[in-house]
Scaffold this motif. Structure first.
Motif: not given
Ligand code: NAP
Ligand code: F7E
Length: 329
Positions: A172-180, A216-226
């Motif tokens: 069981a693994s957790s991905g701590i994903l930032f905003n995507h 507010a500040r966020r670390d935004w990426g693309f969902a397709g990459d994540y």
């Protein structure tokens, strides 16, 4: 017996469910997507995949439905993407959010424990768990300090995943994903709200965009990459937890400015600050350090922040012009 691996995705109708289903199909999986019963059709994001994936019905609120799904479909991998995922709703419906986003994880894990403990499990953990950040940038070791009922529920989901790994030996693994984000993002989340309304303003369909906290500040990426990182986690010999992020942080204001500039406009001429969109408690700064994911999974984001914003605005312009169903990105 078929040797094609089978994966089960909860939250198939959501943003990430659609991208993950595409990725797993490309990799040769049979994909079963779990949807909950609704009086209206919620398959917009997966309409283009309906011939290729199997839809099964279940609900994270219902323990038996989770057990039955695993018995009926016998997946080798389960990706738990289902959640009440909108932070403001979690302040309005904290108990429901806890039931789905928190306890729902236990229902899936316990179904795995009972039906087939060899099933590999992915939990969609979140950078919202860092909340009032205790360290900059945030890593897998940063102490958690959630700032919303959603963040609190995700902390529960994160720790119950670790607990089932340690107690029962589950993979069981957790991905701590930032905003995507993506053109498939729900319209209520900031980047999609901005891209859709900027597109409307660019096309002369409206003039004003009402927003809340621009600081507010966020670390935004693309969902397709994540979603690639999710799959990679379940291919490792050992289960573990990983931060998935770009390592860049941007103010909400910067995202808004960039989106307006993309259509040749000044955001200050259109944005109106509305207290209604402020939250009882805010997460001021998120920036992730995904070194572990890069080193152990070989994962890196491919899409830059300006590319992401431009992609979303362009897709919404095309959507509004009727050229696109909003699903081809
Ligand atoms: P999303 O678009 O909000 O999708 C959520 C999904 O969960 C939808 O398919 C929804 O179904 C389903 N769902 C909600 N309640 C359910 C229930 N009781 N039983 C079964 N399914 C239920 O979220 P997303 O952006 O794809 O995110 C995927 C996961 O990653 C979520 O767990 C989210 O909390 C987490 N996450 C997201 C981000 C992000 O930036 N996107 C970052 C970190 C973590 P309906 O269509 O029926 O509502
Ligand atoms: O807000 C500010 C708001 O709703 C981003 C979820 O996917 O990512 C997401 O949570 C920021 C906040 O995402 C408006 O106050 C200003 O500071 O797009 P958002 P979020 O709350 O960061 C995490 C990682 C998740 O896991 C969650 O599921 O933008 N903001 N004005 C606004 N936000 C919204 N929604 N609407 C506004 O008008």
């Amino acid at each position: 017996m078929s040797t094609t691996p089978k994966a089960l995705i909860t939250g198939i109708t959501g943003q990430d469910g659609s991208y993950l289903a595409e990725l797993l199909l490309e990799k040769g999986y049979d994909v079963v997507g779990v949807a909950r019963r609704s009086s209206t059709v919620t398959f917009e994001r997966i309409a283009h995949l309906q011939e290729d994936i199997e839809i099964a019905f279940g609900d994270l609120l219902d323990q038996y439905s989770m057990i039955k799904l695993l018995e009926d479909h016998q997946p080798v991998e389960v990706y738990n993407l289902a959640a009440q995922s909108f932070v403001p709703t979690s302040f309005d419906q904290p108990v429901l959010t806890g039931e789905i986003t928190g306890l729902g994880v236990t229902r899936v894990l316990d179904a795995i424990r009972v039906v087939d403990p060899s099933i590999r499990f992915y939990q969609a953990s979140s950078s919202e768990m860092f909340g009032k950040v205790q360290e900059v940038p945030q890593t897998e070791a940063t102490p958690l300090y959630p700032r919303s009922p959603y963040g609190v529920a995700k902390v529960y989901g994160h720790w119950i995943t670790i607990n089932y790994r340690e107690s029962y030996g589950l993979h069981a693994s957790s991905g701590i994903l930032f905003n995507h984000e993506s053109p498939r993002r729900g319209h209520e989340f900031l980047p999609r709200k901005v891209s859709y309304n900027v597109a409307k303003i660019a096309l002369g369909l409206q003039d004003e965009l009402r927003l809340g906290n621009l600081d507010a500040r966020r670390d935004w990426g693309f969902a397709g990459d994540y979603v690639e990182a999710m799959w990679l986690m379940l291919q490792q010999d050992e289960p573990d937890d990983y931060v998935v992020s770009t390592g860049e942080t941007h103010e909400v204001r910067e995202l808004v400015q960039l989106a307006f500039e993309h259509v040749g406009k000044n955001y200050e001429d259109h944005v109106v600050i509305d207290e209604k969109f402020y939250r009882p408690a805010e997460v001021d700064l998120l920036i992730g350090d995904a070194t572990k994911a890069e080193k152990q999974l070989g994962w890196k984001p491919k899409t830059s922040f300006p590319e992401l914003v431009a992609m979303m605005v362009d897709a919404d312009i095309a959507l509004l012009k009727g050229d696109l169903k909003g699903i081809s990105h």
